[in-house]
Design a protein around this motif. Structure first.
Motif, PDB file in Angstrom:
ATOM      1  N   PHE A   4       0.828  -1.193   0.000  1.00 53.88           N
ATOM      2  CA  PHE A   4       0.000   0.000   0.000  1.00 53.88           C
ATOM      3  C   PHE A   4       0.871   1.255   0.000  1.00 53.88           C
ATOM      4  CE2 PHE A   4      -2.717  -3.318   1.362  1.00 53.88           C
ATOM      5  CZ  PHE A   4      -4.042  -2.924   1.210  1.00 53.88           C
ATOM      6  N   MET A   5       0.262   2.378  -0.385  1.00 56.01           N
ATOM      7  CA  MET A   5       0.886   3.689  -0.238  1.00 56.01           C
ATOM      8  C   MET A   5       0.262   4.371   0.974  1.00 56.01           C
ATOM      9  SD  MET A   5       0.183   7.219  -0.875  1.00 56.01           S
ATOM     10  CE  MET A   5      -0.775   7.565  -2.351  1.00 56.01           C
ATOM     11  N   VAL A  54       9.962   2.973   5.744  1.00 52.69           N
ATOM     12  CA  VAL A  54      10.389   2.687   4.379  1.00 52.69           C
ATOM     13  C   VAL A  54      11.482   1.617   4.360  1.00 52.69           C
ATOM     14  CG1 VAL A  54      11.649   3.676   2.411  1.00 52.69           C
ATOM     15  CG2 VAL A  54       9.746   4.934   3.435  1.00 52.69           C
ATOM     16  N   GLN A  55      12.389   1.661   5.327  1.00 50.54           N
ATOM     17  CA  GLN A  55      13.568   0.796   5.338  1.00 50.54           C
ATOM     18  C   GLN A  55      13.213  -0.691   5.324  1.00 50.54           C
ATOM     19  OE1 GLN A  55      15.881   0.613   9.030  1.00 50.54           O
ATOM     20  NE2 GLN A  55      17.707   1.085   7.804  1.00 50.54           N
ATOM     21  N   TYR A 113      11.089  -2.409   3.900  1.00 53.02           N
ATOM     22  CA  TYR A 113      10.471  -3.035   2.734  1.00 53.02           C
ATOM     23  C   TYR A 113      11.399  -3.180   1.543  1.00 53.02           C
ATOM     24  CZ  TYR A 113       6.553  -2.144   5.688  1.00 53.02           C
ATOM     25  OH  TYR A 113       5.725  -2.108   6.776  1.00 53.02           O
ATOM     26  N   GLY A 114      12.691  -2.944   1.741  1.00 54.96           N
ATOM     27  CA  GLY A 114      13.665  -3.217   0.691  1.00 54.96           C
ATOM     28  C   GLY A 114      13.370  -2.486  -0.595  1.00 54.96           C
ATOM     29  N   ASP A 115      13.392  -3.233  -1.710  1.00 51.44           N
ATOM     30  CA  ASP A 115      13.243  -2.612  -3.021  1.00 51.44           C
ATOM     31  C   ASP A 115      11.882  -1.954  -3.211  1.00 51.44           C
ATOM     32  OD1 ASP A 115      15.771  -3.442  -3.646  1.00 51.44           O
ATOM     33  OD2 ASP A 115      15.129  -5.232  -4.721  1.00 51.44           O
ATOM     34  N   ASP A 116      10.868  -2.438  -2.507  1.00 53.71           N
ATOM     35  CA  ASP A 116       9.529  -1.870  -2.679  1.00 53.71           C
ATOM     36  C   ASP A 116       9.327  -0.599  -1.868  1.00 53.71           C
ATOM     37  OD1 ASP A 116       8.627  -3.856  -4.397  1.00 53.71           O
ATOM     38  OD2 ASP A 116       8.106  -5.189  -2.752  1.00 53.71           O
ATOM     39  N   GLY A 117      10.239  -0.318  -0.945  1.00 56.62           N
ATOM     40  CA  GLY A 117      10.060   0.831  -0.070  1.00 56.62           C
ATOM     41  C   GLY A 117      10.711   2.075  -0.627  1.00 56.62           C
ATOM     42  N   SER A 118       9.964   3.150  -0.652  1.00 65.28           N
ATOM     43  CA  SER A 118      10.519   4.443  -1.029  1.00 65.28           C
ATOM     44  C   SER A 118       9.556   5.504  -0.540  1.00 65.28           C
ATOM     45  CB  SER A 118      10.714   4.560  -2.552  1.00 65.28           C
ATOM     46  OG  SER A 118       9.477   4.479  -3.223  1.00 65.28           O
ATOM     47  N   ALA A 119       9.948   6.754  -0.692  1.00 66.61           N
ATOM     48  CA  ALA A 119       9.081   7.863  -0.304  1.00 66.61           C
ATOM     49  C   ALA A 119       9.164   8.933  -1.377  1.00 66.61           C
ATOM     50  CB  ALA A 119       9.500   8.431   1.048  1.00 66.61           C
ATOM     51  N   ASP A 120       8.064   9.644  -1.552  1.00 71.13           N
ATOM     52  CA  ASP A 120       8.027  10.745  -2.505  1.00 71.13           C
ATOM     53  C   ASP A 120       7.575  12.011  -1.799  1.00 71.13           C
ATOM     54  OD1 ASP A 120       8.751   9.235  -4.732  1.00 71.13           O
ATOM     55  OD2 ASP A 120       6.679   8.668  -5.168  1.00 71.13           O
ATOM     56  N   ILE A 121       8.282  13.113  -2.053  1.00 74.09           N
ATOM     57  CA  ILE A 121       7.789  14.423  -1.651  1.00 74.09           C
ATOM     58  C   ILE A 121       6.767  14.847  -2.700  1.00 74.09           C
ATOM     59  CG2 ILE A 121       8.400  16.801  -1.094  1.00 74.09           C
ATOM     60  CD1 ILE A 121      11.292  15.799  -0.676  1.00 74.09           C
ATOM     61  N   ASN A 153       4.034  17.392   1.263  1.00 74.86           N
ATOM     62  CA  ASN A 153       4.016  16.287   2.218  1.00 74.86           C
ATOM     63  C   ASN A 153       4.745  15.082   1.642  1.00 74.86           C
ATOM     64  OD1 ASN A 153       2.083  15.590   0.352  1.00 74.86           O
ATOM     65  ND2 ASN A 153       0.561  14.942   1.834  1.00 74.86           N
ATOM     66  N   ILE A 154       4.667  13.964   2.349  1.00 73.91           N
ATOM     67  CA  ILE A 154       5.407  12.769   1.961  1.00 73.91           C
ATOM     68  C   ILE A 154       4.455  11.597   1.803  1.00 73.91           C
ATOM     69  CG2 ILE A 154       7.025  11.021   2.842  1.00 73.91           C
ATOM     70  CD1 ILE A 154       8.788  13.231   3.871  1.00 73.91           C
ATOM     71  N   GLN A 155       4.683  10.827   0.745  1.00 70.76           N
ATOM     72  CA  GLN A 155       3.980   9.562   0.543  1.00 70.76           C
ATOM     73  C   GLN A 155       4.982   8.420   0.704  1.00 70.76           C
ATOM     74  OE1 GLN A 155       0.486  11.077  -2.530  1.00 70.76           O
ATOM     75  NE2 GLN A 155       2.161   9.876  -3.356  1.00 70.76           N
ATOM     76  N   LEU A 156       4.568   7.393   1.431  1.00 70.17           N
ATOM     77  CA  LEU A 156       5.412   6.228   1.678  1.00 70.17           C
ATOM     78  C   LEU A 156       4.909   5.055   0.838  1.00 70.17           C
ATOM     79  CD1 LEU A 156       5.422   6.388   5.592  1.00 70.17           C
ATOM     80  CD2 LEU A 156       7.018   7.506   4.033  1.00 70.17           C
ATOM     81  N   ARG A 157       5.831   4.291   0.287  1.00 72.59           N
ATOM     82  CA  ARG A 157       5.437   3.156  -0.549  1.00 72.59           C
ATOM     83  C   ARG A 157       5.981   1.845   0.014  1.00 72.59           C
ATOM     84  NH1 ARG A 157       3.002   5.663  -4.328  1.00 72.59           N
ATOM     85  NH2 ARG A 157       3.634   7.800  -4.799  1.00 72.59           N
ATOM     86  N   GLY A 158       5.255   0.772  -0.280  1.00 73.51           N
ATOM     87  CA  GLY A 158       5.682  -0.547   0.166  1.00 73.51           C
ATOM     88  C   GLY A 158       5.076  -0.980   1.479  1.00 73.51           C
ATOM     89  N   ILE A 159       3.975  -0.347   1.896  1.00 70.97           N
ATOM     90  CA  ILE A 159       3.372  -0.638   3.200  1.00 70.97           C
ATOM     91  C   ILE A 159       2.530  -1.906   3.129  1.00 70.97           C
ATOM     92  CG2 ILE A 159       1.882   0.283   5.025  1.00 70.97           C
ATOM     93  CD1 ILE A 159       4.448   1.915   4.451  1.00 70.97           C
TER      94      ILE A 159
END
Length: 551
Positions: free
Chosen positions: A65-66, A88-89, A91-99, A104-110
Motif C-alpha cells: 500500500f501507499m 520505508v527501510q 520493505y527493501g526494493d519496494d520501499g521508497s518515499a516521494d515528496i 508532504n510525503i507519501q510512503l510506498r511498500g506498506i
C-alpha cells in the motif's frame, strides 16, 4: 448535515458507500484488517475507506500500500523523518518515499499487517495521515520559509496548524468534514512570491493590506472573541490597529482545481479577512461545500461547479450566513509582487547568524538512507527541523554561519545538490505508472533521463519549469509549468504507445496563470527533439558546441 442528494436512490457508488459507513469508521478496525490480510478484506474498505486514514491500495503493487502523510506547511522534525525512514527501510526494493506537490510525503511498500505498528510509531512522534485521501481536505500548504524569511508579511505556520487541527480534530479524525462532495485544497501564503500556487486551490489566502479597517478589526475582536477552531480563542492575535493605518490580512480566492474534465484557476471571492478570522472562514466555506456541493456526478463535484451553479454572489452570501457576519470587500490589490522563488541553495534567515539551505531532490524521490541522512543533517547542523516545498525539495533551516562550511561538505549534497543545472532545478514529476494505477505513462525515471540528455545538448541561462504528470488528474501540475507534459496513450505504427500532450504558458508568482494544451499525442520516444526545439524557440536555449560536433 449532508446534501439532500445523498438521500435519493440515484446516488453514485461513492456516495452510496459513504452513506453506508463513514470513512473514519475503519480507524477502529485496523487490528482486524492486519489479521485478515489484504486479500480477505472487504473490497470497499480496502480500496476506498482506508484512504480516510491515508492508506491507499494500489493494484499495480498488490499487497503493498501507499501511505500519504499530513504535514501542515510542509514542516516535520528529525524524529519524525527517522520514523518515516524506518517504515520505508523495512520493505527493501519496494520501499521508497516521494515528496509531493502539496508539501508532504507519501510512503510506498506498506503491508496491511504492519499498519497497527506503523500507526503506533506515528503517534509517538506526532505524525498523522488521517483524512489525507478521498473526499477530504488535503494537506494544507503554506510558505516553506515561514518564520525564516526577512521579507515575509505574515508567518503562516500557526494558522496552517490551526486549520489542520480544526479539520482533523488535532489529527484524531473529525467526522464533521469526512463527507465532502470531493477533495478540497487549502493554501495560505504570507510572502510576496506566491510560494503555494494559490491559484490552483479550492480556497486560498493571499496577503493584502486593507485601508480603514482598524475600527472594524477591533469591533470584530470584541464581538467574536477571535474565535478559531472548535469555538476556542485563536492564538493568532493581531495588535489593535490604528484606524487610520492599513491593516494586514488576506484576500480570498476560491474554486481553483485540476481534473480530467476541467481545470480552472481560483477566482477572487471579493473578500478580505484578518488573520484571526481565517480559521472561521475555512470552516464556513467547508460547511457550505459539504452541505450544498454537487454530488450526483463525480466529474462535477469540486467547489467551482457549485460556484458556477449558484453564482459568486449567492455563494459569498451563504458563506457569510455560516460565518455569522458580513465579509469586508477585498483589498484593491494583494502583495504578490515577486517572481516565485524555489529556495534552492544557501539563504540568510531573518535570525542573525542563521541560514536555511534548500536541497534539490530529483523528482522528489527519497530512499530510506536519504531520509535518515536528512534527519541527521537537520539534527547536527540545524535545530532538527526539516521543511518541504511544493517543488518536491527539502529545506534544512537554522544552520549557523559557523557550521555552514562544514555542512556544505556533506556527501548527501552531491546527490541532493544546492546548485543543480537549469532544467534539473525546476523538474517536477508525479508518481507515474511505476506505482500509480491511474497513470498512463511512466514519469519519474523518464523525466530524469530526458532532462539529463537535454542538458547535455543545450545551454540555458535560466531555469525552465518542466512538469510531468501521468494522467489528466494532474498531480504533477503541468498547467503551472513553462512546459507541462500530460501522459496519454497514442497510436504509432499501428501500435498503442506511451505519449504526452504538451501544455505551455503556465506562470507562477505574480500574475499567475494556467497554461493551455498546445500539442497533443506525441509518443514519448519522439519527445526529446520536440522539447529541444521548444527550449530553443521559446526559452533562449542554445545548442552546446560539443553536442553539435558529436552530431
Amino acid at each position: 448535515m449532508t446534501n439532500a442528494a445523498t438521500t435519493t436512490a440515484s446516488l453514485n457508488k461513492f456516495e452510496k458507500f459513504k452513506a453506508e459507513k463513514d470513512g473514519l469508521a475503519v480507524k477502529a478496525e485496523i487490528e482486524k484488517f492486519a489479521s485478515l490480510g489484504w486479500e480477505a478484506m472487504d473490497e470497499t474498505d480496502r480500496d476506498h475507506r482506508l484512504k480516510w486514514l491515508g492508506v491507499f491500495f494500489r493494484p499495480v503493487t498488490p499487497g503493498k500500500f501507499m501511505m500519504r502523510m499530513r504535514m501542515p506547511n510542509g514542516i516535520l522534525t528529525h524524529h519524525q523523518m527517522r520514523v518515516l525512514a524506518e517504515v520505508v527501510q523495512r520493505y527493501g526494493d519496494d520501499g521508497s518515499a516521494d515528496i509531493t506537490t502539496r508539501q508532504n510525503i507519501q510512503l510506498r511498500g506498506i503491508r496491511i499487517e504492519d499498519l497497527p505498528e506503523i500507526f503506533n510509531k506515528f503517534h509517538t512522534v506526532g505524525l498523522t495521515s488521517v483524512q489525507s485521501g478521498m473526499d477530504n481536505v488535503r494537506n494544507i500548504t503554506g510558505d516553506p520559509v515561514a518564520g525564516l524569511d526577512a521579507d515575509e508579511l505574515f508567518d503562516t505556520r500557526e494558522l496552517v496548524q490551526q486549520i489542520q487541527d480544526m479539520i482533523t480534530n488535532k489529527g484524531e479524525g473529525n467526522s464533521e468534514f469526512t463527507n465532502l462532495p470531493r477533495k478540497f485544497n487549502i493554501a495560505i501564503t504570507g510572502g510576496r512570491d506566491n510560494s503555494v500556487h494559490a491559484e490552483i486551490n479550492d480556497l486560498a489566502f493571499v496577503p493584502a493590506f486593507k485601508e480603514g479597517t482598524g475600527d472594524w478589526g477591533l469591533e470584530t475582536r470584541e464581538k467574536q472573541g477571535s474565535r478559531g477552531a472548535e469555538g476556542q480563542r485563536s492564538n493568532v492575535q493581531s495588535p489593535i490597529p490604528d484606524p487610520q493605518s492599513p491593516v494586514f490580512g488576506f484576500n480570498v480566492l476560491v474554486g481553483g482545481f485540476f481534473s480530467g474534465k476541467r481545470c480552472e484557476a481560483a477566482i477572487p471571492l471579493n473578500a478580505w479577512v484578518s488573520p484571526e478570522d481565517v480559521v472561521a472562514l475555512c470552516r464556513a466555506v467547508l460547511e457550505v461545500f459539504r452541505d450544498c456541493g454537487l454530488r450526483a456526478n463525480r466529474q462535477k463535484s469540486r467547489l467551482m461547479w457549485l460556484i458556477d451553479e449558484w453564482g459568486l454572489e449567492k455563494f459569498r452570501l451563504e458563506v457569510e450566513n455560516r460565518l455569522g457576519k458580513s465579509l469586508l470587500p477585498a483589498a484593491p490589490k494583494d502583495e504578490i509582487d515577486w517572481e516565485k522563488r524555489d529556495h534552492i541553495g544557501v539563504h540568510k534567515q531573518k535570525q542573525p547568524g542563521l541560514n536555511y539551505v534548500g536541497l534539490h531532490v530529483p523528482v522528489g524521490r527519497l530512499a530510506a538512507d536519504d531520509m535518515f541522512e536528512i534527519a541527521r543533517l537537520a539534527e547536527v547542523y540545524g535545530n532538527g527541523e526539516i521543511r518541504l516545498t511544493v517543488e518536491q525539495n527539502v529545506i534544512i533551516p537554522n544552520i549557523s554561519d559557523s557550521r555552514l562550511v562544514m555542512f556544505l561538505t556533506e556527501p548527501l549534497l552531491e546527490k541532493f545538490s544546492i546548485t543543480p543545472k537549469q532544467l534539473t532545478r525546476s523538474l517536477v514529476s508525479c508518481t507515474g505508472a511505476q506505482f500509480c494505477n491511474f497513470a498512463l505513462i511512466e514519469t519519474k525515471q523518464r523525466a530524469l533521463a530526458m532532462i539529463k540528455d537535454l542538458e547535455a545538448e543545450l545551454e540555458l541561462t535560466h531555469p525552465v519549469r518542466i512538469h510531468w504528470t501521468g494522467c489528466p488528474n494532474s498531480c504533477g501540475q503541468p498547467q503551472v509549468a513553462d512546459i507541462g507534459l500530460m501522459g496519454t496513450k497514442v497510436r504509432k505504427n499501428g501500435k498503442t504507445v506511451e505519449g504526452v500532450d504538451i501544455y505551455m504558458g503556465g506562470k507562477v508568482g505574480k500574475e499567475a496563470q494556467l497554461g493551455t494544451c498546445v500539442q497533443k499525442g506525441i509518443p514519448c520516444e519522439d519527445l526529446q527533439p520536440v522539447l529541444r526545439d521548444l527550449l530553443i524557440q521559446h526559452f533562449a536555449a542554445k545548442p552546446r558546441q560539443e553536442a553539435l560536433v558529436s552530431h
